[in-house]
Scaffold this active site. Sequence first.
Site, PDB file in Angstrom:
ATOM      1  CG  HIS A  48     -51.629 -48.530 -26.304  1.00 25.33           C
ATOM      2  ND1 HIS A  48     -52.094 -47.932 -27.594  1.00 25.33           N
ATOM      3  CD2 HIS A  48     -50.656 -47.884 -26.348  1.00 25.33           C
ATOM      4  CE1 HIS A  48     -51.503 -46.734 -28.033  1.00 25.33           C
ATOM      5  NE2 HIS A  48     -50.599 -47.313 -27.096  1.00 25.33           N
ATOM      6  CD  GLU A 154     -45.399 -42.436 -25.925  1.00 22.04           C
ATOM      7  OE1 GLU A 154     -44.404 -43.846 -26.720  1.00 22.04           O
ATOM      8  OE2 GLU A 154     -46.204 -42.406 -25.113  1.00 22.04           O
ATOM      9  CG  ASP A 180     -46.651 -44.908 -29.680  1.00 19.53           C
ATOM     10  OD1 ASP A 180     -46.875 -44.708 -30.861  1.00 19.53           O
ATOM     11  OD2 ASP A 180     -46.848 -44.803 -28.737  1.00 19.53           O
TER      12      ASP A 180
END
Length: 578
Positions: A48, A154, A180
């Site tokens: 990310h 996740e 998540d």
Amino acid sequence: MLPGCVLKTAFVKNETPSIGLWQTLPGQNVSRILARSGVDWVMVDCEHGNIDDAAMHEAVPAIASCGVSPLVRIPDMQGWMIKRALDAGAHGILVPLLRSVEEAKKIVSAAKFPPQGQRGLGSPFAMERFNPVPTMTEYLQQANDSLLTMVQIETQEALDSVEEIAAIPGVDVLFIGPFDLGNNIGHPILNGVIKPELHQAMDQILQATNKAGKKCGFFATSGEQAKEGSTDLSTFNFLPNNFHVRATMAQKCVHKGCGKVYTDLDEVCVYHPGPPVFHEGQKGWKCCKPRVLTFDEFLEIPPCTEGKHSTTDLPPEIEKKAPAEIDPNSKSESLASKLAEVVSAPTRAPLTPQPAPTAPPPPPESEDDDPSLEIPDGKICRRKGCNAAYKKGQDRPDDEKCVHHPGAPIFHEGSKGYSCCKRRVLEFDQFMKLEGCKTSSRHLFIGSGEKESKAKTANATTANGEELLETVRHDFYQTPSTVIASFFLKKIEKEKATVKFQPQAIALDLPTSDAQPKRYKTSVPLFGEIDTEKSTYKILGTKLEVTLHKANGGSWPVLRSDDRPTGEILQVGRAGRV
């Protein structure tokens, strides 16, 4: 175990929680700032974060050079990405969005050398990220046990198989990605609130981790949340021998004089609450008294106030002392009575400034040639921009015209021209060819002849026909021990020139080699005494330069003792602190 694996060493000791930071912006300096903030590890986020493969290869060595473990979260669950991160020298990898046991086994296979996995050996960089640097053989033999393989739980699929995943040999850490995970199980985190169902899922992951004897990590978004996670064991069902890996968002204090990257909100901040002060060459802070001269010294002024770190642009205000209580029974006079006394006091009228006497303006130059004076052959018109030459024996016509510039030359920011007209050019040759803007009826070759006669009578001549100069232009500057003076005179004959140093004077005799010989002969009285043995001189093409060694080391406001002091105070040395 490979030396320098800070996080792996913390796992082995199993004493205190291990704190790390998340890097999402590229740059080696960013990596070093995070690594030097007192943490055990820095996670380089290639999933990310704004970090590509090249930026990851720069971040990993920068973090390792600070004695901190570099970890890499790869963008996707692909074997070549795991190999690139470990070959760069990462001490561990974190794989996001794990879904099944089979995927976990493939991750372990890509991260381990045979026989435990299928990772290839060949990177020349990986060994350099440990201290002391191991040999390639040592790295090959110890990497499987030293480098961490971490997976993120996740997804709903991974949560359903969490016990089997935790039991896989080679999986070292199960990392909880709460955002998540909440999204995948249908209970997202909204406005920072973690729902009970998500808490239960976290408990399930922690229990599976404890059962397998592995480590569990949790992402915290603040220092307070990380602190709660390490102390509130009932929330996560921690056992005493469990180890909590936490990631906190580092913040930078904006207090003047601090600028520290911090994670502990209770950490003491030492800073300057006042603004910087730069006045007459001195530098300091308004809140404290030290004053220095150089900017480096200014940056080293120790902060004067203690408080808490802040991420806002408004630091805490300076505490002001409460005014002393006034005794109502005191016999002090009231303010009104004091003002009345001041108003009634006799006053005097202010002195009116007297205008300074001004020198009378010079008489205007004659606009016509004196008919009684002879004009030399080839004499050029004295008016600017005309350039007409006089020819001896030639009659001057009655309709003679002189086209010239009555104004002064102007040279400003590269352009050239005259103040009397607006034309401007860039080149000097073009400036010399600028046509005049005013026309006079006659040329001006010699005028009244006063300038020439003054120049001839100003300086006497010797029996040898030398012109004796009364003065020449001079200048000087000084150091703590010497005064360097220059007397400007061209073509000084070095063989014939003499310079004699006296305790408080210089005797000069400077003949020139001009076509019309000149001589400057004088005794220069000096402001202070000099050391005649140490004083020197040298003759250059356009001047005489003398180096006078001060006898007492004092400052000279002027060069000559008969010069009028300018009133300036010259300070030599370093200013002290207030």
